[in-house]
Design a protein around this motif. Structure first.
Motif, PDB file in Angstrom:
ATOM      1  N   GLY A 134      -9.458   0.706  -5.899  1.00 24.43           N
ATOM      2  CA  GLY A 134     -10.058  -0.564  -6.288  1.00 24.43           C
ATOM      3  C   GLY A 134      -9.310  -1.274  -7.393  1.00 24.43           C
ATOM      4  O   GLY A 134      -9.350  -2.506  -7.495  1.00 24.43           O
ATOM      5  N   GLN A 135      -8.556  -0.517  -8.224  1.00 24.78           N
ATOM      6  CA  GLN A 135      -7.855  -1.145  -9.341  1.00 24.78           C
ATOM      7  C   GLN A 135      -6.763  -2.096  -8.871  1.00 24.78           C
ATOM      8  O   GLN A 135      -6.461  -3.080  -9.541  1.00 24.78           O
ATOM      9  CB  GLN A 135      -7.281  -0.087 -10.298  1.00 24.78           C
ATOM     10  N   VAL A 136      -6.170  -1.854  -7.682  1.00 31.21           N
ATOM     11  CA  VAL A 136      -5.127  -2.759  -7.210  1.00 31.21           C
ATOM     12  C   VAL A 136      -5.737  -4.008  -6.567  1.00 31.21           C
ATOM     13  O   VAL A 136      -5.086  -5.050  -6.503  1.00 31.21           O
ATOM     14  CB  VAL A 136      -4.135  -2.064  -6.253  1.00 31.21           C
ATOM     15  N   ASP A 137      -6.982  -3.910  -6.112  1.00 35.37           N
ATOM     16  CA  ASP A 137      -7.680  -5.124  -5.675  1.00 35.37           C
ATOM     17  C   ASP A 137      -7.971  -6.012  -6.885  1.00 35.37           C
ATOM     18  O   ASP A 137      -7.841  -7.237  -6.813  1.00 35.37           O
ATOM     19  CB  ASP A 137      -8.979  -4.765  -4.959  1.00 35.37           C
ATOM     20  N   VAL A 138      -8.366  -5.385  -7.993  1.00 41.74           N
ATOM     21  CA  VAL A 138      -8.576  -6.145  -9.236  1.00 41.74           C
ATOM     22  C   VAL A 138      -7.258  -6.782  -9.676  1.00 41.74           C
ATOM     23  O   VAL A 138      -7.228  -7.936 -10.130  1.00 41.74           O
ATOM     24  CB  VAL A 138      -9.124  -5.224 -10.344  1.00 41.74           C
ATOM     25  N   LEU A 139      -6.153  -6.052  -9.520  1.00 37.63           N
ATOM     26  CA  LEU A 139      -4.840  -6.596  -9.861  1.00 37.63           C
ATOM     27  C   LEU A 139      -4.543  -7.826  -9.005  1.00 37.63           C
ATOM     28  O   LEU A 139      -4.064  -8.854  -9.522  1.00 37.63           O
ATOM     29  CB  LEU A 139      -3.768  -5.529  -9.642  1.00 37.63           C
ATOM     30  N   VAL A 156       1.649  -5.398  -6.823  1.00 39.36           N
ATOM     31  CA  VAL A 156       2.015  -3.992  -7.038  1.00 39.36           C
ATOM     32  C   VAL A 156       3.533  -3.851  -7.121  1.00 39.36           C
ATOM     33  O   VAL A 156       4.067  -3.138  -7.988  1.00 39.36           O
ATOM     34  CB  VAL A 156       1.451  -3.096  -5.920  1.00 39.36           C
ATOM     35  N   ALA A 157       4.246  -4.546  -6.238  1.00 37.87           N
ATOM     36  CA  ALA A 157       5.713  -4.481  -6.257  1.00 37.87           C
ATOM     37  C   ALA A 157       6.261  -4.985  -7.590  1.00 37.87           C
ATOM     38  O   ALA A 157       7.189  -4.384  -8.164  1.00 37.87           O
ATOM     39  CB  ALA A 157       6.294  -5.295  -5.107  1.00 37.87           C
ATOM     40  N   GLU A 158       5.690  -6.083  -8.101  1.00 40.04           N
ATOM     41  CA  GLU A 158       6.150  -6.618  -9.389  1.00 40.04           C
ATOM     42  C   GLU A 158       5.821  -5.659 -10.532  1.00 40.04           C
ATOM     43  O   GLU A 158       6.620  -5.473 -11.458  1.00 40.04           O
ATOM     44  CB  GLU A 158       5.507  -7.982  -9.644  1.00 40.04           C
ATOM     45  N   ASN A 171      -1.185   3.890 -13.146  1.00 37.64           N
ATOM     46  CA  ASN A 171      -1.635   2.895 -12.181  1.00 37.64           C
ATOM     47  C   ASN A 171      -0.735   1.660 -12.254  1.00 37.64           C
ATOM     48  O   ASN A 171      -0.389   1.208 -13.351  1.00 37.64           O
ATOM     49  CB  ASN A 171      -3.081   2.486 -12.467  1.00 37.64           C
ATOM     50  N   PRO A 172      -0.356   1.096 -11.096  1.00 43.60           N
ATOM     51  CA  PRO A 172       0.576  -0.036 -11.087  1.00 43.60           C
ATOM     52  C   PRO A 172      -0.131  -1.355 -11.393  1.00 43.60           C
ATOM     53  O   PRO A 172      -0.081  -2.314 -10.605  1.00 43.60           O
ATOM     54  CB  PRO A 172       1.121   0.001  -9.657  1.00 43.60           C
ATOM     55  N   THR A 173      -0.773  -1.397 -12.543  1.00 44.27           N
ATOM     56  CA  THR A 173      -1.562  -2.583 -12.888  1.00 44.27           C
ATOM     57  C   THR A 173      -1.058  -3.281 -14.151  1.00 44.27           C
ATOM     58  O   THR A 173      -1.709  -4.202 -14.632  1.00 44.27           O
ATOM     59  CB  THR A 173      -3.039  -2.193 -13.076  1.00 44.27           C
ATOM     60  N   GLY A 174       0.089  -2.842 -14.680  1.00 42.06           N
ATOM     61  CA  GLY A 174       0.600  -3.466 -15.889  1.00 42.06           C
ATOM     62  C   GLY A 174       1.771  -2.694 -16.435  1.00 42.06           C
ATOM     63  O   GLY A 174       2.176  -1.665 -15.873  1.00 42.06           O
ATOM     64  N   PRO A 175       2.342  -3.164 -17.527  1.00 41.86           N
ATOM     65  CA  PRO A 175       3.484  -2.476 -18.130  1.00 41.86           C
ATOM     66  C   PRO A 175       3.082  -1.128 -18.704  1.00 41.86           C
ATOM     67  O   PRO A 175       1.900  -0.850 -18.912  1.00 41.86           O
ATOM     68  CB  PRO A 175       3.938  -3.448 -19.232  1.00 41.86           C
ATOM     69  N   MET A 176       4.068  -0.295 -18.942  1.00 41.53           N
ATOM     70  CA  MET A 176       3.816   1.001 -19.551  1.00 41.53           C
ATOM     71  C   MET A 176       3.319   0.815 -20.983  1.00 41.53           C
ATOM     72  O   MET A 176       3.803  -0.051 -21.712  1.00 41.53           O
ATOM     73  CB  MET A 176       5.098   1.835 -19.595  1.00 41.53           C
TER      74      MET A 176
END
Length: 582
Positions: free
Chosen positions: A177-182, A243-245, A136-141
């Motif tokens: 929903g996780q990207v809305d939280v992001l 998300v892009a970042e 998920n694009p919500t943080g670093p690996m």
């Protein structure tokens, strides 16, 4: 070798030629299928170098018993100068012991093929889509993603080496929903960058410091324009930018591991393009989706369950235990519905699909396999081979003790921190030292240990020793040369026998989709090399560089160079550098 055919392939061809001769003699019926005939090393090395089941497989079609057919095959094989002996074991297996000259020729084959030694054409150009990582694009690996990333990347390299055309794909889950939280978490950091004291990060938002630069970038671009505006005004924009970042951060983390994908497929774009609706229409047209009542979840009683009519995919037709909804009661797509459309999209451009998933997704394997099977059925019988590889989590230890979580990341140990501490090669090789479905401990102390118990070190050290020996030989004016390979005896040729397994291991690993077999092979080859090296500690006559015998030295250096070549070829498939010195 003029044709540069590897040993096992050459002897498989010899056996095939014998069978063709027996067909011409009328011993075998014309056109009999030899597809199930194998030529491979016997399980017990004391039985010989190669064994074939040809007589067992073909005896019935030849209207004879296996031993009688085996005798005719052995008679022909005995005429080959490269076969020292051929005998019959049990009901009709044929064991062959090869002449030393065959193994010396294999040294030449390795030298002739170089980095292509072990390369295969069994993939026949089949286009394979391998999806791996897809975090998920919500943080670093973090290290939870690492093992699947390495397994997927090594598998992609392995399949390419075995003749497949490979597409490396990452599915960006940017519609849930996780990207809305992001986005909300980024907005909080945006307010912080504007000078606001945000206090403790509220429950339910992402707490990691990695979002601070995102907030600072948003503040620099938009000033305070979105500080007090309603969420509906800024949520889509902040979601897109965040998300892009995060994807830029994820790409950078993967690059530290030497991992680069060909395709980044966006779930949001998939939905904007109407792919789930198109998939639903296609499936309805083929009677694979219908409107029905969803069964009550396990543990629910009729009193607290309201049946709702939903579009259901006929997954029970393909072995699932119940039909699965592709939409929710509010009309939005279920995760399965979106995933089904995504796999349909992947299947349009591939002959086979492979997904690398974490073991926590095991419960969805059956239904997504059913979906891909449905694609085959609906496409008029077009078969789309589909494999899901489940990868277990990795437990991080330091000296046997669990590693504490990273404050910077918020809840996890970052992949970048681990790679920077122990190095890309250590991480990649270690992730392939066990079958992916087996639990794994990654102990920071042990993975950098200089011992036989550390496979990374053991294999790298073998290559470094070879490189060092070749440099020493050059300093003494001796270069590797194949002119006197007949001076190599049984102990040296045992190394060749081990190295000669590589082409077979590549094909078997590719067919089984198991890149860890390459790591296992390399460890065994390194062990054989170190064992021979140690003989020279006790007997100077068995060293690679023999005083006052430049001819034997040149032959042994030529052998060492080819063992090094095979190690390099194997390490390249794992994405690991073959070091020159340690």
């Amino acid at each position: 070798m003029s044709d540069r055919k590897t040993l096992h392939a050459a002897f498989a061809a010899k056996v095939d030629a014998v069978l063709a001769a027996l067909e011409a003699e009328g011993v075998l019926p014309a056109g009999v299928s030899r597809a199930n005939v194998t030529v491979e090393p016997p399980r017990d090395a004391s039985h010989g170098d190669l064994a074939t089941n040809a007589a067992m497989v073909l005896a019935k079609q030849a209207a004879t018993n296996p031993r009688a057919l085996a005798e005719r095959i052995v008679e022909h094989l005995g005429r080959d100068a490269q076969i020292e002996s051929a005998g019959i074991a049990g009901p009709g297996f044929i064991n062959m012991r090869l002449a030393d000259s065959a193994w010396r020729r294999e040294i030449g084959a390795i030298a002739g093929l170089g980095s292509d030694y072990g390369r295969s054409a069994i993939g026949a150009g089949q286009r394979v889509n391998i999806e791996y990582v897809s975090a998920n694009p919500t943080g670093p690996m973090h290290m939870g993603h690492c093992r699947g990333a390495v397994v997927g990347d090594a598998l992609a390299a392995l399949l390419e080496f075995a003749g497949h055309e490979v597409v490396r794909e990452y599915y960006v889950n940017d519609a849930g929903g996780q990207v809305d939280v992001l986005a909300r978490s980024a907005h909080l950091r945006y307010r912080e960058a504007l000078g606001e004291d945000i206090g403790a990060i509220p429950e339910g938002l992402y707490p990691g410091d990695y979002l601070k630069p995102v907030g600072e970038a948003l503040a620099a671009e938009f000033g305070d324009a979105y500080r007090d505006r309603p969420e509906s005004d800024w949520l889509p924009l902040f979601r897109e930018r965040a998300v892009a970042e995060m994807m830029a951060l994820i790409r950078a983390d993967l690059a530290l591991l030497g991992i680069h994908h060909d395709v980044f497929a966006s779930e949001a774009e998939l939905q904007r393009a109407g792919k789930p609706e198109a998939a639903e229409a296609w499936l309805r047209e083929h009677d694979l989706v219908y409107d029905g009542l969803l069964e009550a979840p396990k543990g629910k009683t009729p009193e607290d369950w309201e049946p709702v009519e939903l579009p259901l995919f006929r997954s029970t037709r393909f072995g699932d235990d119940q039909d699965r909804p592709i939409r929710k009661s509010d009309g939005s797509w279920t995760y399965f519905g979106a995933d089904l459309a995504y796999h349909m999209q992947k299947a349009e451009g591939a002959d086979a699909l492979i997904d690398i998933w974490g073991a926590d997704h095991a419960g969805t394997v059956k239904r997504i396999k059913a979906a891909v099977a449905a694609l085959s059925e609906g496409a008029g019988g077009r078969t789309i081979p589909f494999d899901v590889k489940l990868v277990q989590m990795v437990q991080l230890l330091r000296g046997g003790e669990p590693v504490k979580m990273s404050k910077r990341a918020g809840t996890f140990v970052t992949l970048a921190d681990v790679v920077r501490e122990v190095g890309k090669d250590v991480v990649r090789f270690t992730m392939l030292t066990r079958k992916p479905e087996a639990q794994m401990d990654f102990d920071f102390a042990k993975v950098v240990e200089a011992s036989k118990d550390n496979p990374v070190f053991y294999v790298q050290y073998a290559h470094a020793r070879i490189s060092s020996t070749l440099r020493k030989g050059a300093a003494e004016g001796v270069v590797p040369a194949p002119d006197a390979l007949d001076r190599l005896g049984g102990e040296e040729l045992a190394l060749v026998k081990q190295a000669a397994q590589f082409p077979r291991v590549v094909e078997a690993a590719a067919q089984a989709r198991e890149p860890h077999r390459i790591a296992f092979f390399l460890y065994d080859l390194a062990a054989a090399f170190h064992a021979y090296w140690n003989l020279g500690n006790d007997d100077p006559a068995k060293r690679f560089i023999v005083a006052h015998d430049s001819e034997l030295t040149a032959a042994r250096l030529f052998l060492a160079a080819q063992i090094g070549q095979v190690i390099r070829n194997g390490l390249a498939l794992l994405g690991v550098e073959a070091v020159e010195e340690m």
